[in-house]
Scaffold this motif. Sequence first.
Motif, PDB file in Angstrom:
ATOM      1  N   TYR A 101       0.810  -1.211   0.000  1.00 27.98           N
ATOM      2  CA  TYR A 101       0.000   0.000   0.000  1.00 27.98           C
ATOM      3  C   TYR A 101       0.850   1.271   0.000  1.00 27.98           C
ATOM      4  N   ASN A 102       2.101   1.155   0.391  1.00 23.26           N
ATOM      5  CA  ASN A 102       3.018   2.298   0.395  1.00 23.26           C
ATOM      6  C   ASN A 102       2.402   3.510   1.093  1.00 23.26           C
ATOM      7  N   GLN A 103       1.940   3.296   2.324  1.00 23.41           N
ATOM      8  CA  GLN A 103       1.348   4.359   3.131  1.00 23.41           C
ATOM      9  C   GLN A 103       2.001   4.378   4.508  1.00 23.41           C
ATOM     10  N   ALA A 104       1.866   5.510   5.177  1.00 28.59           N
ATOM     11  CA  ALA A 104       2.383   5.614   6.542  1.00 28.59           C
ATOM     12  C   ALA A 104       1.595   4.739   7.502  1.00 28.59           C
ATOM     13  N   PHE A 105       0.344   4.472   7.152  1.00 25.04           N
ATOM     14  CA  PHE A 105      -0.555   3.698   8.020  1.00 25.04           C
ATOM     15  C   PHE A 105      -1.505   2.897   7.152  1.00 25.04           C
ATOM     16  N   VAL A 106      -1.786   1.666   7.575  1.00 25.04           N
ATOM     17  CA  VAL A 106      -2.778   0.832   6.886  1.00 25.04           C
ATOM     18  C   VAL A 106      -3.506  -0.003   7.938  1.00 25.04           C
ATOM     19  N   CYS A 107      -4.813  -0.162   7.767  1.00 27.65           N
ATOM     20  CA  CYS A 107      -5.561  -1.127   8.566  1.00 27.65           C
ATOM     21  C   CYS A 107      -6.699  -1.656   7.699  1.00 27.65           C
ATOM     22  N   MET A 108      -7.448  -2.578   8.221  1.00 27.66           N
ATOM     23  CA  MET A 108      -8.602  -3.080   7.490  1.00 27.66           C
ATOM     24  C   MET A 108      -9.736  -2.066   7.573  1.00 27.66           C
ATOM     25  N   ALA A 109     -10.506  -1.949   6.502  1.00 21.63           N
ATOM     26  CA  ALA A 109     -11.597  -0.973   6.476  1.00 21.63           C
ATOM     27  C   ALA A 109     -12.644  -1.403   5.471  1.00 21.63           C
ATOM     28  N   VAL A 110     -13.862  -0.970   5.703  1.00 20.96           N
ATOM     29  CA  VAL A 110     -14.966  -1.237   4.778  1.00 20.96           C
ATOM     30  C   VAL A 110     -15.681   0.073   4.484  1.00 20.96           C
ATOM     31  N   SER A 111     -16.528   0.064   3.475  1.00 15.55           N
ATOM     32  CA  SER A 111     -17.335   1.238   3.174  1.00 15.55           C
ATOM     33  C   SER A 111     -18.235   1.550   4.364  1.00 15.55           C
ATOM     34  N   ALA A 112     -18.236   2.795   4.787  1.00 13.17           N
ATOM     35  CA  ALA A 112     -19.060   3.200   5.926  1.00 13.17           C
ATOM     36  C   ALA A 112     -20.525   3.262   5.513  1.00 13.17           C
ATOM     37  N   ASP A 113     -21.395   3.080   6.481  1.00 13.35           N
ATOM     38  CA  ASP A 113     -22.840   3.181   6.252  1.00 13.35           C
ATOM     39  C   ASP A 113     -23.203   4.646   6.061  1.00 13.35           C
TER      40      ASP A 113
ATOM     41  N   ASP B 269     -18.027   8.238   0.045  1.00  9.57           N
ATOM     42  CA  ASP B 269     -16.613   7.862  -0.083  1.00  9.57           C
ATOM     43  C   ASP B 269     -15.982   7.493   1.256  1.00  9.57           C
ATOM     44  N   MET B 270     -16.740   7.552   2.327  1.00  8.75           N
ATOM     45  CA  MET B 270     -16.203   7.313   3.666  1.00  8.75           C
ATOM     46  C   MET B 270     -15.942   5.825   3.897  1.00  8.75           C
ATOM     47  N   ILE B 271     -14.874   5.536   4.648  1.00  8.93           N
ATOM     48  CA  ILE B 271     -14.576   4.165   5.048  1.00  8.93           C
ATOM     49  C   ILE B 271     -14.530   4.073   6.562  1.00  8.93           C
ATOM     50  N   PHE B 272     -14.796   2.867   7.081  1.00  6.90           N
ATOM     51  CA  PHE B 272     -14.750   2.639   8.527  1.00  6.90           C
ATOM     52  C   PHE B 272     -13.706   1.563   8.818  1.00  6.90           C
TER      53      PHE B 272
ATOM     54  N   ASP C 265     -25.661   6.305   8.437  1.00  9.15           N
ATOM     55  CA  ASP C 265     -25.325   6.405   9.858  1.00  9.15           C
ATOM     56  C   ASP C 265     -25.136   7.880  10.220  1.00  9.15           C
ATOM     57  N   PRO C 266     -25.884   8.392  11.208  1.00  9.18           N
ATOM     58  CA  PRO C 266     -25.747   9.805  11.592  1.00  9.18           C
ATOM     59  C   PRO C 266     -24.323  10.194  11.956  1.00  9.18           C
ATOM     60  N   LEU C 267     -23.586   9.284  12.595  1.00  9.99           N
ATOM     61  CA  LEU C 267     -22.199   9.566  12.953  1.00  9.99           C
ATOM     62  C   LEU C 267     -21.345   9.749  11.704  1.00  9.99           C
ATOM     63  N   VAL C 268     -21.525   8.879  10.717  1.00 12.60           N
ATOM     64  CA  VAL C 268     -20.776   8.975   9.469  1.00 12.60           C
ATOM     65  C   VAL C 268     -21.130  10.273   8.737  1.00 12.60           C
ATOM     66  N   ILE C 269     -22.393  10.616   8.717  1.00 10.78           N
ATOM     67  CA  ILE C 269     -22.838  11.857   8.072  1.00 10.78           C
ATOM     68  C   ILE C 269     -22.220  13.068   8.758  1.00 10.78           C
ATOM     69  N   SER C 270     -22.198  13.037  10.081  1.00 12.89           N
ATOM     70  CA  SER C 270     -21.641  14.148  10.845  1.00 12.89           C
ATOM     71  C   SER C 270     -20.152  14.320  10.573  1.00 12.89           C
ATOM     72  N   ILE C 271     -19.421  13.202  10.556  1.00 10.76           N
ATOM     73  CA  ILE C 271     -17.980  13.267  10.285  1.00 10.76           C
ATOM     74  C   ILE C 271     -17.736  13.748   8.858  1.00 10.76           C
ATOM     75  N   SER C 272     -18.521  13.256   7.933  1.00  7.76           N
ATOM     76  CA  SER C 272     -18.379  13.652   6.536  1.00  7.76           C
ATOM     77  C   SER C 272     -18.533  15.166   6.377  1.00  7.76           C
TER      78      SER C 272
ATOM     79  N   VAL D 124      -9.332   7.091  14.247  1.00 10.59           N
ATOM     80  CA  VAL D 124      -8.638   6.520  13.099  1.00 10.59           C
ATOM     81  C   VAL D 124      -9.461   6.741  11.834  1.00 10.59           C
ATOM     82  N   MET D 125     -10.767   6.566  11.950  1.00 10.78           N
ATOM     83  CA  MET D 125     -11.660   6.743  10.801  1.00 10.78           C
ATOM     84  C   MET D 125     -11.561   8.154  10.231  1.00 10.78           C
ATOM     85  N   ILE D 126     -11.686   9.142  11.091  1.00 16.07           N
ATOM     86  CA  ILE D 126     -11.690  10.513  10.602  1.00 16.07           C
ATOM     87  C   ILE D 126     -10.322  10.901  10.041  1.00 16.07           C
ATOM     88  N   THR D 127      -9.240  10.348  10.632  1.00 18.92           N
ATOM     89  CA  THR D 127      -7.891  10.625  10.137  1.00 18.92           C
ATOM     90  C   THR D 127      -7.674  10.007   8.767  1.00 18.92           C
TER      91      THR D 127
END
Length: 270
Positions: A115-127, A146-149, A130-137, A198-201
């Motif tokens: 992935y050639n990134q400073a950080f990698v973890c597992m993630a899926v497309s966010a719902d 385009d958000m991932i969780f 979800d009000p929390l996802v909408i708020s962060i977006s 981590v999600m928002i970052t």
Amino acid sequence: MSKGYLLVCFGKEYIEEAYNLVLLLRKFGDENPVSILCNKEEIEIVKSFKVFDKAIEFDFNNELSLLDKTPFEKFGGTPKIMLVDYLPYDETIYLDTDVLVQYNTENVWNLFKQYNQAFVCMAVSADETDPLVISISKAIKKNVRDMIFPHSGIMYYNKTHDMFVEFSKTLKYFWKNYDSYGLNTRLFRSGKADEHAVMITMNKLDIKGIDGSKFPIMTHNYHKDIKLPSRIVIGGEMYGNISELDYPIPFVHMFKSHGKHHYNILLQRL
């Protein structure tokens, strides 16, 4: 470049789990060193197991820890955010201690590095509903579709990467300013959840995650009667429906409340 694992252990129970994890890594051919982030009082306990590379003292007298409101934030969330300041290797994989190893891990390291990134973890497309996802977006001005969780049971860090310093600063900033970015909720043991920071970052910096439905390097909560090593993928929304691959999954995260019983039985069979 140096590479190895870093585990967070506050309490002898977690150090013992880390010890079991090291034995399993070695059994399946992973000779990378494993270091422990722990209390000052537990450094000698860590050393007494004679399998760990380094016992690293976590300093609770830091800006973020002094803001903690709950035991989980103090001993769980904040130390995981602060890992960026304690990485003992150029490339480091963090694992939760309640993880079983059931297969060789070489492909995990190779996948992270690709992935050639400073950080990698597992993630899926966010719902996106979800009000929390909408708020962060809205807070970071990103299309909600385009958000991932992420899942923070396994995380990879490359501190030689050009973006590592920016990633570290951004992650700590969002943890400190948690309530200002749509994260004014305390869903995990009445405290802040490190995965939300981590999600928002990741979304703010356009860091890509490993799609758990396509490359499940970690699965979850095997039943004690499952045949090991297993190719079965379990994990709720992170992996979708239960499915079976053509190869065993290296890591099994046994985090459910009933998981401890199954963990101990499976450990004896590995």
